[in-house]
Write a protein that holds these residues in place. Structure first.
Motif, PDB file in Angstrom:
ATOM      1  N   ALA A 157      16.455  -4.163  -0.171  1.00  0.00           N
ATOM      2  CA  ALA A 157      16.381  -3.178   0.912  1.00  0.00           C
ATOM      3  C   ALA A 157      15.556  -1.959   0.505  1.00  0.00           C
ATOM      4  O   ALA A 157      15.032  -1.250   1.362  1.00  0.00           O
ATOM      5  CB  ALA A 157      17.783  -2.734   1.332  1.00  0.00           C
ATOM      6  N   ALA A 158      15.396  -1.741  -0.796  1.00  0.00           N
ATOM      7  CA  ALA A 158      14.543  -0.643  -1.265  1.00  0.00           C
ATOM      8  C   ALA A 158      13.102  -0.831  -0.789  1.00  0.00           C
ATOM      9  O   ALA A 158      12.365   0.142  -0.638  1.00  0.00           O
ATOM     10  CB  ALA A 158      14.590  -0.544  -2.793  1.00  0.00           C
ATOM     11  N   TRP A 159      12.719  -2.074  -0.537  1.00  0.00           N
ATOM     12  CA  TRP A 159      11.366  -2.355  -0.057  1.00  0.00           C
ATOM     13  C   TRP A 159      11.283  -2.364   1.462  1.00  0.00           C
ATOM     14  O   TRP A 159      10.213  -2.527   2.029  1.00  0.00           O
ATOM     15  CB  TRP A 159      10.848  -3.665  -0.655  1.00  0.00           C
ATOM     16  CG  TRP A 159      10.281  -3.424  -2.014  1.00  0.00           C
ATOM     17  CD1 TRP A 159      10.981  -3.238  -3.170  1.00  0.00           C
ATOM     18  CD2 TRP A 159       8.910  -3.277  -2.345  1.00  0.00           C
ATOM     19  NE1 TRP A 159      10.124  -2.999  -4.204  1.00  0.00           N
ATOM     20  CE2 TRP A 159       8.849  -3.023  -3.731  1.00  0.00           C
ATOM     21  CE3 TRP A 159       7.726  -3.349  -1.625  1.00  0.00           C
ATOM     22  CZ2 TRP A 159       7.641  -2.828  -4.393  1.00  0.00           C
ATOM     23  CZ3 TRP A 159       6.514  -3.162  -2.286  1.00  0.00           C
ATOM     24  CH2 TRP A 159       6.487  -2.907  -3.655  1.00  0.00           C
ATOM     25  N   GLU A 160      12.405  -2.152   2.147  1.00  0.00           N
ATOM     26  CA  GLU A 160      12.363  -1.972   3.590  1.00  0.00           C
ATOM     27  C   GLU A 160      11.903  -0.557   3.928  1.00  0.00           C
ATOM     28  O   GLU A 160      11.473  -0.290   5.048  1.00  0.00           O
ATOM     29  CB  GLU A 160      13.736  -2.225   4.205  1.00  0.00           C
ATOM     30  CG  GLU A 160      14.148  -3.673   4.189  1.00  0.00           C
ATOM     31  CD  GLU A 160      15.505  -3.873   4.809  1.00  0.00           C
ATOM     32  OE1 GLU A 160      15.802  -3.234   5.843  1.00  0.00           O
ATOM     33  OE2 GLU A 160      16.279  -4.670   4.251  1.00  0.00           O
ATOM     34  N   ALA A 161      12.017   0.335   2.962  1.00  0.00           N
ATOM     35  CA  ALA A 161      11.590   1.722   3.165  1.00  0.00           C
ATOM     36  C   ALA A 161      10.076   1.761   3.285  1.00  0.00           C
ATOM     37  O   ALA A 161       9.359   1.352   2.370  1.00  0.00           O
ATOM     38  CB  ALA A 161      12.057   2.584   1.993  1.00  0.00           C
ATOM     39  N   ALA A 162       9.591   2.228   4.408  1.00  0.00           N
ATOM     40  CA  ALA A 162       8.146   2.282   4.647  1.00  0.00           C
ATOM     41  C   ALA A 162       7.487   3.269   3.694  1.00  0.00           C
ATOM     42  O   ALA A 162       7.974   4.386   3.518  1.00  0.00           O
ATOM     43  CB  ALA A 162       7.873   2.679   6.084  1.00  0.00           C
ATOM     44  N   PRO A 163       6.396   2.866   3.073  1.00  0.00           N
ATOM     45  CA  PRO A 163       5.698   3.764   2.153  1.00  0.00           C
ATOM     46  C   PRO A 163       4.784   4.731   2.904  1.00  0.00           C
ATOM     47  O   PRO A 163       4.398   4.465   4.044  1.00  0.00           O
ATOM     48  CB  PRO A 163       4.862   2.813   1.301  1.00  0.00           C
ATOM     49  CG  PRO A 163       4.544   1.693   2.251  1.00  0.00           C
ATOM     50  CD  PRO A 163       5.778   1.548   3.123  1.00  0.00           C
ATOM     51  N   GLY A 164       4.441   5.794   2.242  1.00  0.00           N
ATOM     52  CA  GLY A 164       3.368   6.640   2.750  1.00  0.00           C
ATOM     53  C   GLY A 164       2.052   5.955   2.452  1.00  0.00           C
ATOM     54  O   GLY A 164       2.020   4.843   1.922  1.00  0.00           O
ATOM     55  N   THR A 165       0.971   6.603   2.751  1.00  0.00           N
ATOM     56  CA  THR A 165      -0.337   6.011   2.502  1.00  0.00           C
ATOM     57  C   THR A 165      -0.675   6.020   1.011  1.00  0.00           C
ATOM     58  O   THR A 165      -0.233   6.901   0.268  1.00  0.00           O
ATOM     59  CB  THR A 165      -1.439   6.732   3.294  1.00  0.00           C
ATOM     60  OG1 THR A 165      -2.689   6.065   3.055  1.00  0.00           O
ATOM     61  CG2 THR A 165      -1.557   8.185   2.886  1.00  0.00           C
ATOM     62  N   THR A 166      -1.467   5.048   0.618  1.00  0.00           N
ATOM     63  CA  THR A 166      -1.994   5.011  -0.749  1.00  0.00           C
ATOM     64  C   THR A 166      -3.224   5.911  -0.855  1.00  0.00           C
ATOM     65  O   THR A 166      -3.715   6.154  -1.937  1.00  0.00           O
ATOM     66  CB  THR A 166      -2.417   3.577  -1.137  1.00  0.00           C
ATOM     67  OG1 THR A 166      -3.504   3.180  -0.284  1.00  0.00           O
ATOM     68  CG2 THR A 166      -1.262   2.607  -1.038  1.00  0.00           C
ATOM     69  N   GLY A 167      -3.713   6.344   0.294  1.00  0.00           N
ATOM     70  CA  GLY A 167      -4.946   7.128   0.313  1.00  0.00           C
ATOM     71  C   GLY A 167      -6.181   6.255   0.512  1.00  0.00           C
ATOM     72  O   GLY A 167      -7.297   6.741   0.533  1.00  0.00           O
ATOM     73  N   HIS A 168      -5.972   4.947   0.645  1.00  0.00           N
ATOM     74  CA  HIS A 168      -7.080   4.009   0.819  1.00  0.00           C
ATOM     75  C   HIS A 168      -6.631   2.929   1.804  1.00  0.00           C
ATOM     76  O   HIS A 168      -5.637   2.240   1.557  1.00  0.00           O
ATOM     77  CB  HIS A 168      -7.428   3.383  -0.538  1.00  0.00           C
ATOM     78  CG  HIS A 168      -8.633   2.500  -0.521  1.00  0.00           C
ATOM     79  ND1 HIS A 168      -8.602   1.222  -0.005  1.00  0.00           N
ATOM     80  CD2 HIS A 168      -9.900   2.709  -0.970  1.00  0.00           C
ATOM     81  CE1 HIS A 168      -9.794   0.675  -0.137  1.00  0.00           C
ATOM     82  NE2 HIS A 168     -10.595   1.554  -0.714  1.00  0.00           N
ATOM     83  N   ALA A 169      -7.352   2.778   2.902  1.00  0.00           N
ATOM     84  CA  ALA A 169      -6.959   1.827   3.943  1.00  0.00           C
ATOM     85  C   ALA A 169      -6.826   0.412   3.406  1.00  0.00           C
ATOM     86  O   ALA A 169      -5.912  -0.325   3.799  1.00  0.00           O
ATOM     87  CB  ALA A 169      -7.966   1.868   5.100  1.00  0.00           C
ATOM     88  N   GLY A 170      -7.707   0.025   2.494  1.00  0.00           N
ATOM     89  CA  GLY A 170      -7.639  -1.317   1.916  1.00  0.00           C
ATOM     90  C   GLY A 170      -6.348  -1.544   1.152  1.00  0.00           C
ATOM     91  O   GLY A 170      -5.676  -2.566   1.334  1.00  0.00           O
ATOM     92  N   PHE A 171      -5.986  -0.593   0.296  1.00  0.00           N
ATOM     93  CA  PHE A 171      -4.740  -0.717  -0.455  1.00  0.00           C
ATOM     94  C   PHE A 171      -3.523  -0.635   0.474  1.00  0.00           C
ATOM     95  O   PHE A 171      -2.513  -1.304   0.230  1.00  0.00           O
ATOM     96  CB  PHE A 171      -4.635   0.343  -1.548  1.00  0.00           C
ATOM     97  CG  PHE A 171      -5.305  -0.052  -2.843  1.00  0.00           C
ATOM     98  CD1 PHE A 171      -4.821  -1.104  -3.603  1.00  0.00           C
ATOM     99  CD2 PHE A 171      -6.399   0.647  -3.307  1.00  0.00           C
ATOM    100  CE1 PHE A 171      -5.423  -1.468  -4.796  1.00  0.00           C
ATOM    101  CE2 PHE A 171      -7.014   0.299  -4.512  1.00  0.00           C
ATOM    102  CZ  PHE A 171      -6.534  -0.762  -5.254  1.00  0.00           C
TER     103      PHE A 171
END
Length: 193
Positions: A112-126
């Motif tokens: 469930a820790a990976w259900e948490a939506a991340p912020g941006t990596t700063g790169h659309a590809g990543f």
């Protein structure tokens, strides 16, 4: 405020603290806005039971992941964003993916820790690659991928520079699930020991 509403407010406050994220980052991780989450925290608006239970479950999983030094989607995105070079960004991506695999094998709710939506990596590809890899791992484990992994393909193909393959070889050696997202990375480059 009635006792039940106060309990919900208190529990949401504990969930934020337990998650290790700021209130706005935790709200984003749950897929809601900071302002909407603030109305839940103040008691002005009552969250659904589903949202409340999800917040508690994800905060516990984030807390446990942090205690055991396991990367989560938000931590992986942050590590990629903070990387000093592309090589380190790739290492952080693959380390995060490997930690997800570990959690999925446990099948004890810690994923469930990976259900948490991340912020941006700063790169659309990543950003797209992190989402697509995460969805792929959940599907391979027979689980429903998190909502945040449902992303649109990149508008233009992303073919990161490769040390010894040309563009055509990279495209040829890319798995279909990545190519559908317009991301081209040779399958063997995603293999870790």
């Amino acid at each position: 405020m009635d006792k039940d509403s106060q309990t919900v407010v208190d529990q949401l406050g504990r969930a934020v603290a337990e998650s290790g994220l700021s209130q706005s980052a935790f709200a984003a991780a749950l897929g809601t806005s900071a302002s909407r989450f603030s109305t839940y925290r103040s008691g002005k608006t009552k969250p659904t039971a589903q949202f409340f239970l999800r917040a508690r479950r994800i905060s516990r999983a984030l807390h446990m992941a942090h205690e055991h030094r396991i990367m989560t989607a938000p931590a992986t995105a942050r590590a990629i964003r903070d990387a000093n070079d592309d090589e380190w960004a790739w290492r952080m991506l693959l380390q995060g993916r490997d930690h997800l695999r570990l959690l999925l094998r446990r099948n004890d709710g810690s994923e469930a820790a990976w259900e948490a939506a991340p912020g941006t990596t700063g790169h659309a590809g990543f950003d797209v690659l992190l989402a697509v890899l995460t969805a792929h791992e959940f599907e391979a484990a027979g689980q429903e991928p998190p909502e945040w992994t449902a992303v649109e393909p990149l508008p233009e193909p992303w073919i990161p520079e490769h040390p010894f393959l040309d563009r055509a070889e990279v495209i040829e050696q890319t798995s279909d699930y990545l190519a559908r997202a317009n991301v081209f990375v040779p399958a063997r480059d995603l293999v870790t020991a």
